[in-house]
Motif scaffolding. Sequence first.
Motif, PDB file in Angstrom:
ATOM      1  N   LEU A 110       0.842  -1.182   0.067  1.00  0.00           N
ATOM      2  CA  LEU A 110      -0.049   0.027   0.039  1.00  0.00           C
ATOM      3  C   LEU A 110       0.946   1.201   0.170  1.00  0.00           C
ATOM      4  O   LEU A 110       0.514   2.209  -0.676  1.00  0.00           O
ATOM      5  CB  LEU A 110      -0.802  -0.096   1.110  1.00  0.00           C
ATOM      6  N   THR A 111       2.055   1.242   0.751  1.00  0.00           N
ATOM      7  CA  THR A 111       2.902   2.365   0.650  1.00  0.00           C
ATOM      8  C   THR A 111       3.420   2.544  -0.545  1.00  0.00           C
ATOM      9  O   THR A 111       3.503   3.853  -1.037  1.00  0.00           O
ATOM     10  CB  THR A 111       4.096   2.124   1.794  1.00  0.00           C
ATOM     11  N   GLU A 112       3.961   1.614  -1.247  1.00  0.00           N
ATOM     12  CA  GLU A 112       4.344   1.773  -2.577  1.00  0.00           C
ATOM     13  C   GLU A 112       3.257   2.421  -3.562  1.00  0.00           C
ATOM     14  O   GLU A 112       3.485   3.241  -4.472  1.00  0.00           O
ATOM     15  CB  GLU A 112       4.777   0.399  -3.384  1.00  0.00           C
ATOM     16  N   GLN A 113       2.026   1.748  -3.465  1.00  0.00           N
ATOM     17  CA  GLN A 113       1.046   2.226  -4.379  1.00  0.00           C
ATOM     18  C   GLN A 113       0.718   3.974  -3.984  1.00  0.00           C
ATOM     19  O   GLN A 113       0.528   4.403  -5.037  1.00  0.00           O
ATOM     20  CB  GLN A 113      -0.096   1.582  -4.129  1.00  0.00           C
ATOM     21  N   MET A 114       0.867   3.822  -2.825  1.00  0.00           N
ATOM     22  CA  MET A 114       0.330   5.566  -2.386  1.00  0.00           C
ATOM     23  C   MET A 114       1.378   6.496  -2.944  1.00  0.00           C
ATOM     24  O   MET A 114       1.217   7.401  -3.458  1.00  0.00           O
ATOM     25  CB  MET A 114       0.192   5.670  -1.006  1.00  0.00           C
ATOM     26  N   GLN A 115       2.798   5.935  -2.996  1.00  0.00           N
ATOM     27  CA  GLN A 115       3.858   6.724  -3.328  1.00  0.00           C
ATOM     28  C   GLN A 115       4.225   7.111  -4.694  1.00  0.00           C
ATOM     29  O   GLN A 115       4.432   8.316  -5.039  1.00  0.00           O
ATOM     30  CB  GLN A 115       5.262   6.382  -2.660  1.00  0.00           C
ATOM     31  N   VAL A 116       3.312   6.484  -5.601  1.00  0.00           N
ATOM     32  CA  VAL A 116       3.479   6.704  -7.041  1.00  0.00           C
ATOM     33  C   VAL A 116       2.020   7.589  -7.237  1.00  0.00           C
ATOM     34  O   VAL A 116       2.277   7.925  -8.526  1.00  0.00           O
ATOM     35  CB  VAL A 116       3.383   5.550  -7.793  1.00  0.00           C
ATOM     36  N   SER A 117       1.287   7.767  -6.542  1.00  0.00           N
ATOM     37  CA  SER A 117       0.052   8.593  -6.612  1.00  0.00           C
ATOM     38  C   SER A 117       0.416  10.061  -6.964  1.00  0.00           C
ATOM     39  O   SER A 117       1.145  10.626  -6.084  1.00  0.00           O
ATOM     40  CB  SER A 117      -1.020   8.592  -5.386  1.00  0.00           C
ATOM     41  N   PRO A 118      -0.009  10.680  -8.100  1.00  0.00           N
ATOM     42  CA  PRO A 118       0.360  12.013  -8.359  1.00  0.00           C
ATOM     43  C   PRO A 118      -0.299  12.896  -6.925  1.00  0.00           C
ATOM     44  O   PRO A 118       0.581  13.879  -6.626  1.00  0.00           O
ATOM     45  CB  PRO A 118      -0.473  12.372  -9.530  1.00  0.00           C
ATOM     46  N   ARG A 119      -1.366  12.751  -6.496  1.00  0.00           N
ATOM     47  CA  ARG A 119      -1.927  13.313  -5.515  1.00  0.00           C
ATOM     48  C   ARG A 119      -0.967  13.354  -4.203  1.00  0.00           C
ATOM     49  O   ARG A 119      -0.763  14.418  -3.692  1.00  0.00           O
ATOM     50  CB  ARG A 119      -3.196  13.137  -5.256  1.00  0.00           C
ATOM     51  N   TYR A 120      -0.519  12.173  -3.842  1.00  0.00           N
ATOM     52  CA  TYR A 120       0.315  12.129  -2.728  1.00  0.00           C
ATOM     53  C   TYR A 120       1.588  12.761  -3.220  1.00  0.00           C
ATOM     54  O   TYR A 120       2.169  13.229  -2.055  1.00  0.00           O
ATOM     55  CB  TYR A 120       0.549  10.564  -2.751  1.00  0.00           C
ATOM     56  N   GLN A 121       2.299  12.413  -4.225  1.00  0.00           N
ATOM     57  CA  GLN A 121       3.473  13.290  -4.570  1.00  0.00           C
ATOM     58  C   GLN A 121       3.378  14.677  -4.383  1.00  0.00           C
ATOM     59  O   GLN A 121       4.253  15.373  -3.857  1.00  0.00           O
ATOM     60  CB  GLN A 121       4.021  12.662  -5.995  1.00  0.00           C
ATOM     61  N   SER A 122       2.109  15.296  -4.914  1.00  0.00           N
ATOM     62  CA  SER A 122       1.993  16.762  -4.646  1.00  0.00           C
ATOM     63  C   SER A 122       1.874  16.917  -3.245  1.00  0.00           C
ATOM     64  O   SER A 122       2.498  18.273  -2.769  1.00  0.00           O
ATOM     65  CB  SER A 122       0.585  17.140  -5.401  1.00  0.00           C
TER      66      SER A 122
END
Length: 156
Positions: A110-122
């Motif tokens: 889940l952490t890996e999936q979240m980290q590639v999310s553009p919203r999360y990166q923003s």
Amino acid sequence: MCELYFRLFRGADVWTVAERRTFSPPNIFSGEFMDVNERERIFAKAGEVGRLLASTAEFQYLKAAHREIAEDRESNEMLTRMRDLQEKIVDHFNREEEPPQELESELATLTEQMQVSPRYQSLIASQANFDKLMDGVNQAIGEGIRAGEQSGIIVP
């Protein structure tokens, strides 16, 4: 008379004021502490700094990034699941047990999936920018404290 050991740290860069001073503690009933007007001035200045910070681009970007994450159902579901997994893992550690590998693996995925999310990166980028701004504010406050210690002048 008391001896005071004073040390002020801040993150990785250390503000060290490590000093040993002898002093007589103030009598709290005699009014030897900072008077009310000085406190009010400090709080007023802090409020002014807060208002200035709220108007910065860094804060506006951070607020927008939080709003985007909050409005994204998929991100919210992942974050909720990650919090649940973290709580379960902590519970295992609190009971001095090794958490099951499945929990750790699911959290890592889940952490890996979240980290590639553009919203999360923003969100991460805007938080880092706001943190840099706050570091500068904290540094300026620290410099003001040091200058105030060295100055014998009392500012009205």
